[in-house]
Design an enzyme around this catalytic site. Structure first.
Site, PDB file in Angstrom:
ATOM      1  N   SER A  81       0.809  -0.904   0.340  1.00 18.55           N
ATOM      2  CA  SER A  81      -0.185  -0.393  -0.118  1.00 18.55           C
ATOM      3  C   SER A  81       0.590   1.207  -0.050  1.00 18.55           C
ATOM      4  O   SER A  81       0.432   2.329  -0.074  1.00 18.55           O
ATOM      5  CB  SER A  81      -1.337   0.000   1.164  1.00 18.55           C
ATOM      6  OG  SER A  81      -2.136  -0.546   0.701  1.00 18.55           O
ATOM      7  N   LYS A  84       0.417   3.266  -2.693  1.00 21.66           N
ATOM      8  CA  LYS A  84      -0.473   4.069  -3.372  1.00 21.66           C
ATOM      9  C   LYS A  84       0.133   6.115  -2.832  1.00 21.66           C
ATOM     10  O   LYS A  84      -0.460   6.098  -3.895  1.00 21.66           O
ATOM     11  CB  LYS A  84      -1.590   3.936  -2.558  1.00 21.66           C
ATOM     12  CG  LYS A  84      -2.275   3.235  -2.425  1.00 21.66           C
ATOM     13  CD  LYS A  84      -2.939   2.362  -1.290  1.00 21.66           C
ATOM     14  CE  LYS A  84      -3.800   1.163  -2.023  1.00 21.66           C
ATOM     15  NZ  LYS A  84      -4.186   0.957  -0.627  1.00 21.66           N
ATOM     16  N   TYR A 207      -1.792  -1.856 -10.852  1.00 18.50           N
ATOM     17  CA  TYR A 207      -2.425  -2.146  -9.392  1.00 18.50           C
ATOM     18  C   TYR A 207      -1.571  -3.307  -8.076  1.00 18.50           C
ATOM     19  O   TYR A 207      -0.625  -2.601  -7.106  1.00 18.50           O
ATOM     20  CB  TYR A 207      -3.409  -1.640  -8.512  1.00 18.50           C
ATOM     21  CG  TYR A 207      -4.137  -1.819  -6.838  1.00 18.50           C
ATOM     22  CD1 TYR A 207      -3.753  -0.588  -6.500  1.00 18.50           C
ATOM     23  CD2 TYR A 207      -4.350  -2.312  -6.753  1.00 18.50           C
ATOM     24  CE1 TYR A 207      -3.660  -0.864  -4.916  1.00 18.50           C
ATOM     25  CE2 TYR A 207      -4.595  -2.837  -4.804  1.00 18.50           C
ATOM     26  CZ  TYR A 207      -4.395  -1.990  -4.482  1.00 18.50           C
ATOM     27  OH  TYR A 207      -4.010  -1.907  -3.124  1.00 18.50           O
ATOM     28  N   TYR A 259      -3.937   3.616   7.753  1.00 17.39           N
ATOM     29  CA  TYR A 259      -5.686   3.433   8.017  1.00 17.39           C
ATOM     30  C   TYR A 259      -6.423   3.466   8.869  1.00 17.39           C
ATOM     31  O   TYR A 259      -6.112   4.522   8.928  1.00 17.39           O
ATOM     32  CB  TYR A 259      -5.202   1.354   8.265  1.00 17.39           C
ATOM     33  CG  TYR A 259      -4.307   0.693   6.865  1.00 17.39           C
ATOM     34  CD1 TYR A 259      -4.549   0.781   6.078  1.00 17.39           C
ATOM     35  CD2 TYR A 259      -2.999  -0.093   7.625  1.00 17.39           C
ATOM     36  CE1 TYR A 259      -3.641  -0.332   5.006  1.00 17.39           C
ATOM     37  CE2 TYR A 259      -2.312  -0.624   6.884  1.00 17.39           C
ATOM     38  CZ  TYR A 259      -2.876  -0.997   5.874  1.00 17.39           C
ATOM     39  OH  TYR A 259      -1.815  -1.180   4.953  1.00 17.39           O
ATOM     40  N   VAL A 277       0.932  -3.671   4.168  1.00 16.59           N
ATOM     41  CA  VAL A 277       0.493  -5.522   4.320  1.00 16.59           C
ATOM     42  C   VAL A 277       2.150  -6.253   4.855  1.00 16.59           C
ATOM     43  O   VAL A 277       1.781  -7.310   6.010  1.00 16.59           O
ATOM     44  CB  VAL A 277      -0.109  -6.475   4.390  1.00 16.59           C
ATOM     45  CG1 VAL A 277      -1.893  -5.359   4.382  1.00 16.59           C
ATOM     46  CG2 VAL A 277      -0.058  -5.758   2.781  1.00 16.59           C
TER      47      VAL A 277
HETATM   48  N1  GLU Z   1      -1.667  -5.199  -2.274  1.00 15.77           N
HETATM   49  C1  GLU Z   1      -2.334  -4.568  -1.191  1.00 15.77           C
HETATM   50  C2  GLU Z   1      -4.096  -5.160  -1.209  1.00 15.77           C
HETATM   51  O1  GLU Z   1      -4.480  -4.123  -2.163  1.00 15.77           O
HETATM   52  C3  GLU Z   1      -2.625  -4.014  -0.213  1.00 15.77           C
HETATM   53  C4  GLU Z   1      -2.761  -3.670   0.333  1.00 15.77           C
HETATM   54  C5  GLU Z   1      -1.491  -3.011   1.763  1.00 15.77           C
HETATM   55  O2  GLU Z   1      -1.098  -3.042   1.778  1.00 15.77           O
HETATM   56  O3  GLU Z   1      -3.084  -2.449   2.402  1.00 15.77           O
HETATM   57  O4  GLU Z   1      -5.080  -6.269  -0.617  1.00 15.77           O
END
Ligand code: GLU
Length: 337
Positions: A81, A84, A207, A259, A277
């Site tokens: 994530s 992002k 993604y 989060y 994660v």
């Molecule tokens: N590739 C993960 C997903 O979309 C990223 C999750 C994360 O790091 O929060 O579920």
């Protein structure tokens, strides 16, 4: 979240302390939490479960280019994530402040990162670029015209943030691609609301690849320090994005980067940050530098346990909290009149 109140709270509105002091504090932060055994390694992407729970790396990158490393700061892991944040910056750079604000938004959902309900509750609006709906909508906005062109734009940009070529972890990519039905559902839902124009499944594939790019704690610190340095990579001197894009990106990270614990994080640590994660966290101190940490065991919200503690310790001891101030002595001299 838990932090240590016994760390002396330094207030600094200017620069980092001298080299030796930063070096010592980075080593301290690592030594202090190395043996902390709390948290659980993520396994919802099957391949992530193979991570060693003992891995723990810390790196501070100064906006002047200095690097301080401790522990497993050069062990690679998938960015997940945290990508992002940097893809959002690239899209803001390409499209400008307003169009991305209108299309993706900046408000917290208060719901988990992969929530479908959040999309439904908000009329199909993805809400912010740090939840999956918003990240998928952001990736769909990348310039390039085709999936290959978008990937080229994305990797060129992320490489420039890191100051080196980042590779995809093919095993993690395939593991997530085989199990990401939920992200595909989110993309289809966004499509049904007319929120993405590109082929939704091709966008989810991009993604998923961006999440599987391999970085180290050192890379995260350099990438964060680029955001702290008005968009110029402090190691390579390359301008990656504008100073305004850095400001926009950091504002989004402050409110949505950690989060559902983003409010608590900002309250305790006072730095814009993003976690992923696989156990990475990047925290940015504008004008000063950034902290990159890596340790796979996560708390229930999905944030690395050791990474949070080490970042909290460094924020306090290096004087990085953006909300902290001390009395301005010269102003005070005339205050009694
Ligand atoms: N590739 C993960 C997903 O979309 C990223 C999750 C994360 O790091 O929060 O579920």
């Amino acid at each position: 979240m838990q932090t240590d109140d016994d760390t002396e709270q330094v207030v600094s509105t200017g620069s980092l302390p001298g080299w030796d002091r930063v070096e010592q504090l980075v080593q301290d932060a690592h030594a202090r939490y190395r043996d902390l055994a709390d948290g659980t390694v993520a396994d919802y992407i099957p391949e992530l479960a193979a991570a060693d729970p003992a891995w723990f790396g810390v790196c501070v990158a100064e906006s002047g280019g200095g690097l301080h490393l401790a522990g497993d700061a050069e062990v690679p892991f998938t960015i997940q994530s945290i990508s992002k944040a940097f893809v959002y910056a690239l899209v803001c750079e390409a499209l400008g402040h307003r169009p991305v604000l209108d299309r993706v938004g900046v408000n917290n959902t208060g719901l988990p990162f992969n929530s479908v309900i959040a999309v439904e509750l908000n009329d199909g609006h993805p809400m912010n670029p740090m939840v999956n709906a918003g990240a998928i909508a952001t990736t769909a906005l990348l310039p390039g015209g085709t999936p290959a062109g978008r990937w080229e734009h994305l990797t060129r940009g992320l490489d420039a943030f890191a100051g080196r070529r980042l590779e995809v972890d093919d095993v993690v990519y395939r593991s997530e691609a085989a199990t990401n039905q939920r992200n595909r559902a989110i993309a289809r839902l966004l499509e049904s609301y007319g929120r993405i124009e590109a082929d939704p499944l091709a966008v989810v594939d991009l993604y998923t690849r961006q999440c599987a790019l391999r970085v180290t704690a050192r890379d995260l610190a350099v990438m964060g320090a680029t955001l702290a340095d008005g968009g110029v990579n402090p190691l390579t001197g390359e301008r990656v994005v504008s100073a305004q894009v850095c400001r926009d990106t950091l504002a989004v990270l402050a409110s949505t980067g950690m989060y559902e614990r983003s409010g608590e994080w900002l309250f305790e640590i006072g730095l814009p940050a993003k976690s992923g994660v696989a156990g990475g966290i990047v925290a940015v101190a504008p004008g000063k530098g950034a902290i990159g940490t890596f340790s796979p065991p996560l708390d229930p919200a999905g944030n690395s346990v050791r990474g949070q503690r080490a970042t909290a310790h460094l924020s306090r001891s290096l004087g990085l909290n953006v909300f902290a101030s001390s009395v301005h002595v010269t102003e005070r001299a005339g205050a009694g009149r």
